[in-house]
Design an enzyme around this catalytic site. Structure first.
Site, PDB file in Angstrom:
ATOM      1  N   TYR A  84      53.195  56.832   6.450  1.00 29.66           N
ATOM      2  CA  TYR A  84      52.161  57.304   7.372  1.00 29.66           C
ATOM      3  C   TYR A  84      51.747  56.195   8.356  1.00 29.66           C
ATOM      4  CZ  TYR A  84      51.153  61.668   4.755  1.00 29.66           C
ATOM      5  OH  TYR A  84      51.207  62.896   4.166  1.00 29.66           O
ATOM      6  N   GLU A  91      42.409  66.752  -5.796  1.00 33.29           N
ATOM      7  CA  GLU A  91      42.751  65.389  -6.194  1.00 33.29           C
ATOM      8  C   GLU A  91      41.832  64.354  -5.566  1.00 33.29           C
ATOM      9  OE1 GLU A  91      44.931  67.646  -5.431  1.00 33.29           O
ATOM     10  OE2 GLU A  91      46.415  67.729  -7.044  1.00 33.29           O
TER      11      GLU A  91
END
Lengths: 376, 388
Positions: free
Chosen positions: B130, B247
């Site tokens: 990323y 999460e």
């Protein structure tokens, strides 16, 4: 926006919240606080009557004593909503404290009369037990032949000292600690009061050979200490909820103000320095609410020790949150925040009072650690 | 082949907790418990990885049809809690936690059939591509390009802070497939890239702990089959953002601060610091911060257990958690006194405390996963609805 979150399958808590909110709409807290401050009184009798009619004063008392027998979750929501609304009558200090003491003592006519009077608002019962160091006072009780006692000494930090109709007093006797009810108009009682920062008054009550009859003696010996410990604990819990409400509402007020206030052609809430401050205030209020819920959960599901730890943590967290959130909220109002006309300063002052009541955060944290490490 | 799974979600929580804990305790190798390293390499924990895979417990949230346990969020929280409590090591989990869920949600049948079993077998070890040198907090400004050329994309550019790239063989890559004026979130795509393709170069970067756990990854005319695109072209931002669901609560789990506090207690006991009133006052603050973080965590955990969804406000936990972890490790150095300057572990009675190791480790979590300043920006907008 931050708020305590409890299971509320029957909707009781939601109704309680709404009932306080609509009461506050009829009786704006800031206005009542200023009026009481100007009148230099320690209690607003009209508001008190209204709170009794709403059923809030008998919340913790069992039904056979004229109350509604509700639990800590309900007390949390009531206290939190009073805090949010800046309704500053001493409900936790008088009613919560006294209710726990009375619940813990044996049945008697005096007990029934006091409890009924608390619940219906006809009697204003103020617990007296602290000395000048805020610990248990050294007021002494001399036994009398008829089974009664004569009390002498001084109590400090007394709520509603002038408005009280009765004192619920703890004194040291040769039989150990005793819990007695005293008619506030009895001979030998003198009361002085000092203004508190949030426009109320705290008293110093001096007793000189004040006679109580055997029928006014509610408990003796180790039962008194146990009742006192529990009263302190539950009152701290109610104060924690009230403080969490103050923190949450002060955050909302600061958000609203900074969104409205335009400087450099923009709302000041659009500046990152201000935004990060507000986010931290929000986080502190969220943690305060979570700590209160945790304490109520512990009281329902866990051991007495775990509950004690949870309540110490909740009062410390909510006290810190309320004082620091309101302090930052005053700052975010700029010069407006420094005026007496702006309500935000009243929230700060209220937070300071409640945070200092029954243990500041540092003291409570040290108690928590001492309790935890002693058992380890 | 993995063992067949039962329907775990219908088990009472305590039964599931016991079954999971007992097996993990019996099967996670002792020498891997409470590892000093936060991010061990694949080979260092391969034994534990394969043990989980054989048991069928490697992918807690994947559907059972794809080799997962099919846990709902409430059961998944128990899985994570017990994992941490038993001190199991973190495994390279980008395949389990990122690529897998992304393919389950947006992949084609062919992609799922090819990649998911290879994640479970450990044949494919994934990393996450990323961040770029000039696109960290401002991720949407990323420039690594993928240009369509027949049946391929040709990738050029550079990624950085790519955790464990040097032990991975596949990377989930965010690339720019279209230059756009204005809304930069458009024109980003997700590609699955084999790191063994010619033109890929990986350089580990030693971190403050002098360990290599993140890397730079360079792409020089790297051909990627067009079939390795996930979802629609140019729509990758939405995909990448939506994959993190419940999460997010785990970024706020009190595990690290609890562990650090226990180490602080060991050090303080051994050095008599609990007799020092000034220390006791500071310690009490840390202790209550850890305790109250537990209460705040529970507030969000209740939402998940009741079947609800988390909202943006959950990141308050990440901020508090990571800053508290830092405060506790700073306290360790404070009470270490003159010994705070040593790089190796401190003596604490008959044991050692890795104060410097934890202090240095605690610098990272406040930065990764969106720095705490970015988290505050998000909360200002999404929760307090403050003007931009």
């Amino acid at each position: 926006m931050p708020q305590t979150m409890f299971d509320d399958e029957e909707g009781t808590l939601g109704m309680l919240r709404e009932s306080v909110a609509s009461f506050a709409e009829q009786n704006p807290g800031a206005k009542a606080l200023r009026a009481r401050r100007a009148a230099e009184t320690d209690l607003d009798a009209d508001l008190w009557r209204g709170m009794a009619e709403a059923g809030w004063l008998g919340l913790l008392l069992p039904e056979e004593l004229g109350g509604s027998g509700l639990g800590l979750a309900e007390q949390a929501v009531l206290s939190e909503t009073l805090g949010r609304s800046l309704l500053t009558e001493p409900l936790a200090q008088l009613v919560v404290f006294s209710s726990v003491l009375l619940k813990r003592v044996a049945e008697s006519n005096a007990r029934t009369a006091l409890a009924n009077g608390i619940a219906d608002g006809s009697r204003i019962v103020s617990p007296v037990w602290q000395g000048s160091d805020a610990e248990l006072s050294d007021v002494s009780a001399e036994p009398r032949p008829d089974g009664g006692y004569a009390l002498s000494g001084s109590y400090h930090f007394v709520s509603a000292p002038h408005s009280a109709t009765d004192f619920l007093a703890i004194a040291r006797s040769p039989d150990g600690l005793i819990l007695v009810s005293i008619d506030a108009a009895a001979d030998g009682i003198s009361v002085t009061a000092r203004p508190t920062v949030d426009g109320s008054r705290l008293g110093h009550v001096t007793l000189k050979d004040v006679v109580v009859s055997a029928s006014q003696v509610l408990a003796k010996g180790s039962a008194v200490q146990a009742a006192l410990d529990e009263a302190i604990e539950v009152t701290r819990f109610a104060l924690a909820a009230e403080l969490a409400g103050i923190a949450s509402r002060a955050l909302e007020i600061a958000v609203a103000y900074t969104r409205d206030r335009v400087q450099f052609g923009k709302p000041i809430a659009s500046f990152q320095a201000v935004q990060h401050r507000l986010v931290d205030m929000w986080g502190d209020a969220e943690f305060a609410c979570a700590a209160v819920v945790n304490a109520a959960d512990a009281a329902r599901d866990e051991t007495a020790r775990a509950t004690s730890l949870a309540i110490l943590a909740a009062k410390a967290r909510a006290g810190d949150a309320a004082v620091s959130v309101t302090r930052r909220a005053v700052h975010l109002h700029g010069a407006m925040g420094f005026t007496d006309e702006c309500d935000i300063g009243l929230y700060l002052k209220r937070a300071i009072n409640l945070n200092a009541t029954l243990g500041q955060p540092e003291v409570l944290r040290l108690q928590f650690v001492a309790l935890e490490r002693a058992a380890a | 082949m993995a063992e067949p799974q039962q329907d775990w979600n219908t088990l009472p929580d305590e039964d599931f907790r016991r079954i999971f804990r007992d097996w993990v305790d019996a099967n996670c190798p002792a020498e891997l418990r409470f590892m000093r390293k936060q991010r061990p390499l694949f080979d260092e924990v391969a034994e534990w990885y394969h043990a989980l895979a054989n048991k069928g417990w490697l992918a807690p949230t994947w559907p059972q049809a794809y080799g997962g346990m099919g846990l709902n969020p409430a059961k998944h929280m128990i899985y994570v809690e017990e994992w941490a409590r038993l001190g199991c090591p973190r495994i390279p989990d980008h395949g389990i936690g990122l690529t897998g869920p992304l393919l389950l949600q947006y992949g084609t049948d062919e992609q799922r059939a090819y990649y998911l079993p290879r994640i479970l077998s450990g044949e494919h070890v994934w990393c996450q591509g990323y961040s770029e040198p000039n696109s960290g907090s401002d991720l949407a400004s990323l420039k690594t390009s993928a240009v369509r050329d027949g049946d391929e994309f040709v990738v050029n550019g550079q990624k950085i802070w790519t955790t464990l790239a040097h032990c991975a063989n596949w990377i989930l890559l965010l690339v720019r497939t279209r230059k756009v004026e204005g809304k930069r979130q458009e024109g980003i795509s997700v590609l699955l890239v084999d790191l063994r393709t010619p033109g890929v170069r990986i350089r580990p970067i030693p971190n403050l702990r002098e360990e290599a756990d993140f890397c730079e990854v360079f792409f020089d005319d790297v051909p990627v089959p067009a079939g390795n695109l996930v979802g629609e072209v140019d729509q990758g931002w939405t995909l990448a953002k939506s994959v993190l669901g419940h999460e997010r609560i785990f970024l706020g789990a009190p595990t690290r601060p609890e562990y650090a506090l226990a180490r602080l207690e060991t050090l303080a006991e051994a050095t008599g610091k609990f007799e020092d009133k000034a220390f006791l006052s500071r310690y009490a603050r840390h202790r209550l911060d850890v305790y109250d973080l537990g209460s705040a965590f529970e507030r969000f955990a209740k939402v998940l257990r009741a079947g609800g969804d988390l909202e943006a406000d959950v990141s308050v936990l990440k901020i508090f958690n990571t800053e508290l972890y830092q405060r506790i490790t700073e306290e360790m150095l404070e009470i270490a006194g003159e010994a705070a300057r040593f790089e190796d572990d401190l003596d604490a009675g008959d044991t050692k405390v890795d104060a410097m190791n934890l202090f240095l480790d605690s610098r990272a979590p406040a930065i990764f996963g969106g720095s705490n300043e970015i988290q505050r920006n998000i909360l200002a907008k999404a929760v307090l609805r403050l003007p931009g």
